[in-house]
Motif scaffolding. Sequence first.
Motif, PDB file in Angstrom:
ATOM      1  N   ARG A  90       0.833  -1.207   0.000  1.00  0.00           N
ATOM      2  CA  ARG A  90       0.000   0.000   0.000  1.00  0.00           C
ATOM      3  C   ARG A  90       0.862   1.249   0.000  1.00  0.00           C
ATOM      4  O   ARG A  90       0.639   2.178  -0.780  1.00  0.00           O
ATOM      5  N   LEU A  91       1.876   1.260   0.853  1.00  0.00           N
ATOM      6  CA  LEU A  91       2.740   2.434   0.954  1.00  0.00           C
ATOM      7  C   LEU A  91       3.550   2.652  -0.314  1.00  0.00           C
ATOM      8  O   LEU A  91       3.687   3.787  -0.785  1.00  0.00           O
ATOM      9  N   GLY A  96       5.625   5.616  -2.748  1.00  0.00           N
ATOM     10  CA  GLY A  96       6.951   5.246  -3.203  1.00  0.00           C
ATOM     11  C   GLY A  96       7.859   4.841  -2.049  1.00  0.00           C
ATOM     12  O   GLY A  96       7.436   4.762  -0.892  1.00  0.00           O
ATOM     13  N   ALA A  97       9.122   4.606  -2.382  1.00  0.00           N
ATOM     14  CA  ALA A  97      10.083   4.125  -1.388  1.00  0.00           C
ATOM     15  C   ALA A  97      10.310   5.136  -0.268  1.00  0.00           C
ATOM     16  O   ALA A  97      10.455   4.750   0.905  1.00  0.00           O
ATOM     17  N   ASP A 103       7.014   6.246   6.682  1.00  0.00           N
ATOM     18  CA  ASP A 103       5.917   5.672   7.467  1.00  0.00           C
ATOM     19  C   ASP A 103       6.451   4.748   8.549  1.00  0.00           C
ATOM     20  O   ASP A 103       5.995   4.799   9.702  1.00  0.00           O
ATOM     21  N   TYR A 104       7.403   3.910   8.198  1.00  0.00           N
ATOM     22  CA  TYR A 104       7.964   3.011   9.208  1.00  0.00           C
ATOM     23  C   TYR A 104       8.753   3.795  10.265  1.00  0.00           C
ATOM     24  O   TYR A 104       8.747   3.434  11.444  1.00  0.00           O
ATOM     25  N   TYR A 123      13.213  -4.614   7.095  1.00  0.00           N
ATOM     26  CA  TYR A 123      12.849  -5.364   5.900  1.00  0.00           C
ATOM     27  C   TYR A 123      12.279  -4.444   4.832  1.00  0.00           C
ATOM     28  O   TYR A 123      12.593  -4.568   3.653  1.00  0.00           O
ATOM     29  N   ALA A 124      11.439  -3.503   5.278  1.00  0.00           N
ATOM     30  CA  ALA A 124      10.824  -2.561   4.347  1.00  0.00           C
ATOM     31  C   ALA A 124      11.893  -1.685   3.719  1.00  0.00           C
ATOM     32  O   ALA A 124      11.860  -1.370   2.545  1.00  0.00           O
TER      33      ALA A 124
END
Length: 124
Positions: A90-91, A96-97, A103-104, A123-124
């Motif tokens: 979703r993000l 985008g990256a 967000d994280y 991981y993200a």
Amino acid sequence: MEVLALFAEARQEAIVAAVRKQEPWPPTWTADVHAAYAVLAHHPFGRDVHAANHYDFLQFFGAADTDAVLDRGLERFPASPLLHERLRARLLERTGADGLEADYERRLAAQGAPATLPWFAGYA
């Protein structure tokens, strides 16, 4: 709980079959799936896979409350690889990256962040 989950999955499969055949299906089927997953979201034995399936179902139809279903699922199951997979998708799609990373970072800075969150953020 298992019977309700099986019911929701069977309704979903029936809807998918109707979509593939380009046939109409009773509107109550859609309501049945949504209602079953709503109950499972609060059931003591509900699982992350139910939240993931609910999210996928709503996302397929472009429902308005899709994000809320995923967010509630992550609140209840913060260590769920299934739900974090959907969050990352979703993000990435929306922001985008850079948005994924931001967000994280926001989630990590939040008070009471789950102990497993640094792994998912890495991981993200």
